[in-house]
Design a protein around this motif. Sequence first.
Motif, short mmCIF file in Angstrom:
data_model
loop_
_atom_site.label_atom_id
_atom_site.label_comp_id
_atom_site.label_asym_id
_atom_site.label_seq_id
_atom_site.Cartn_x
_atom_site.Cartn_y
_atom_site.Cartn_z
N LYS A 122 27.39 46.12 32.02
CA LYS A 122 25.95 46.43 31.53
C LYS A 122 25.63 46.40 29.96
O LYS A 122 25.03 45.98 29.33
CB LYS A 122 25.14 47.56 32.17
N LYS A 123 26.68 47.31 29.31
CA LYS A 123 26.57 47.59 27.97
C LYS A 123 26.84 46.66 27.15
O LYS A 123 26.29 46.31 25.93
CB LYS A 123 27.48 48.76 27.85
N ILE A 124 27.98 45.44 27.55
CA ILE A 124 28.31 44.41 26.77
C ILE A 124 27.19 43.46 26.94
O ILE A 124 26.73 42.69 25.68
CB ILE A 124 29.58 43.86 27.57
N ALA A 125 26.63 43.35 28.07
CA ALA A 125 25.43 42.41 28.30
C ALA A 125 24.32 42.72 27.57
O ALA A 125 23.71 41.88 26.79
CB ALA A 125 25.26 42.19 29.70
N ASN B 15 28.78 44.53 41.25
CA ASN B 15 29.59 45.82 40.76
C ASN B 15 30.97 45.29 39.99
O ASN B 15 31.83 46.05 40.01
CB ASN B 15 29.80 46.70 41.90
N ALA B 16 30.79 44.09 39.72
CA ALA B 16 32.23 43.34 39.11
C ALA B 16 32.53 44.20 37.74
O ALA B 16 31.39 44.57 36.78
CB ALA B 16 31.91 41.93 39.12
N LEU B 17 33.63 44.33 37.13
CA LEU B 17 33.71 44.42 35.86
C LEU B 17 34.18 43.52 34.74
O LEU B 17 33.93 43.72 33.72
CB LEU B 17 34.88 45.44 35.85
N TYR B 18 34.58 42.40 35.39
CA TYR B 18 34.91 41.22 34.42
C TYR B 18 34.41 40.05 34.94
O TYR B 18 33.95 39.93 36.10
CB TYR B 18 36.39 41.12 34.50
N PRO B 19 34.08 38.87 33.78
CA PRO B 19 33.51 37.58 34.24
C PRO B 19 34.38 36.85 35.26
O PRO B 19 35.70 37.16 35.30
CB PRO B 19 33.46 36.73 33.17
N ASN B 20 33.85 36.13 36.04
CA ASN B 20 34.74 35.16 36.91
C ASN B 20 34.42 33.63 36.65
O ASN B 20 33.11 33.47 37.05
CB ASN B 20 34.33 35.78 38.31
N TRP B 21 35.02 32.96 36.32
CA TRP B 21 35.07 31.47 35.96
C TRP B 21 35.70 30.85 37.09
O TRP B 21 36.59 30.43 36.92
CB TRP B 21 35.35 31.28 34.51
N PRO B 22 34.65 30.19 37.99
CA PRO B 22 35.52 29.48 39.07
C PRO B 22 35.40 27.91 38.52
O PRO B 22 34.65 27.36 37.90
CB PRO B 22 34.06 29.37 40.02
N CYS C 245 24.73 33.45 17.67
CA CYS C 245 25.35 34.72 17.83
C CYS C 245 26.00 34.72 19.27
O CYS C 245 25.62 35.25 20.30
CB CYS C 245 24.07 35.47 18.32
N HIS C 246 26.99 33.74 19.18
CA HIS C 246 27.88 33.61 20.57
C HIS C 246 28.32 34.76 21.13
O HIS C 246 29.21 35.53 20.54
CB HIS C 246 29.04 32.58 20.24
N ALA C 247 28.13 35.06 22.23
CA ALA C 247 28.51 36.17 23.13
C ALA C 247 28.47 35.77 24.46
O ALA C 247 28.02 34.66 25.01
CB ALA C 247 27.64 37.47 22.74
N ASN C 248 28.58 37.00 25.35
CA ASN C 248 28.38 36.78 26.73
C ASN C 248 27.04 37.54 27.23
O ASN C 248 27.44 38.77 27.84
CB ASN C 248 29.55 37.16 27.56
N PRO C 249 25.85 37.24 27.35
CA PRO C 249 24.64 38.18 27.62
C PRO C 249 24.71 38.35 29.04
O PRO C 249 23.93 39.15 29.74
CB PRO C 249 23.63 37.16 27.24
#
Length: 322
Positions: free
Chosen positions: A83-86, A120-127, A74-78
Amino acid sequence: MKLGVFTVLFSDKSFDDMLNYVAQKGIEAIELGTGGYPGDAHCKLDELLNNEGHLQSFKQKISDHGLMISALSCHANPLHPQKKIAEQADEVLTKTIQLASKLGVPVVNTFSGCPGDHENALYPNWPVSAWPHDFQEVLKWQWEEKLIPYWREKNDFATKHNVKIGLELHGGFSVHTPATMLRLREACGPAIGANLDPSHLWWQGIDPIEAIKILGRENAIHHFHAKDTIMDQPNMNRNGLTDMTDYAQMRDRSWYFRSVGFGHDQKTWADIISTLRLYGYDYVVSIEHEDGLMSIEEGFTKAVETLQPVMVKESIGQMWWT
């Protein structure tokens, strides 16, 4: 070891037709999507969790074809900052662990997820850079406030259900290397391990054989995907490893996925299989096909033909020559 396939390839086929097709190809194990990015074409969580008759019929059909389930995926971004996506990803993961327990499936595969850079971020941040120091501050916050608390809880939940979690080491997510995999495992518990996919290691410049050794020493390989990658050096010189070129623009990309045997030769795959055995992995090698140059049927068939001769089927009982 058993040769398997991630059946998301055949989402256009009915469950029965998919079983017939893969069994005829000599496949011994199936990995089923339950939602998230893979979808749930062949494994509906609520139907199976809430209907015992349906669950038993489901198991019987698989058994009748001489197959087993290697993993539910079930690959996704928890950890998505929205919040809704997580919450949706978390619900699917929780139910998938519950279903795996009921089915006696030992592994659930997913991604580690990637948070934003503040609450309060809206999008993932991949450093992906150690400097400027802003990135280090983001990374520290993500691990201490999001990754470790979430996966510690999921480790305990999976353990109670006698299930292991295989995190796919994938760019764009917080766990993407052997080092980040072991860091999370150490912080959260041994139910957390890798769903190791060489294709995502090659494009990061990581030798999959050495990755197997690193993770194998820690008994941290829970599942294995068979997918290949080819590197295009001229485009690499132009775009680097973290290439943002659209996947459809294959001529312009630094790397792109291939069917097994079309990025690296059969000897390389034989070495991968042998190293898995050397470090104690005696489970399923699950074919995943995302080759933009071949049809699903052709790419899958060629992957089977490449892997079948190099699979190690029988473990040695005693070193009779010593």
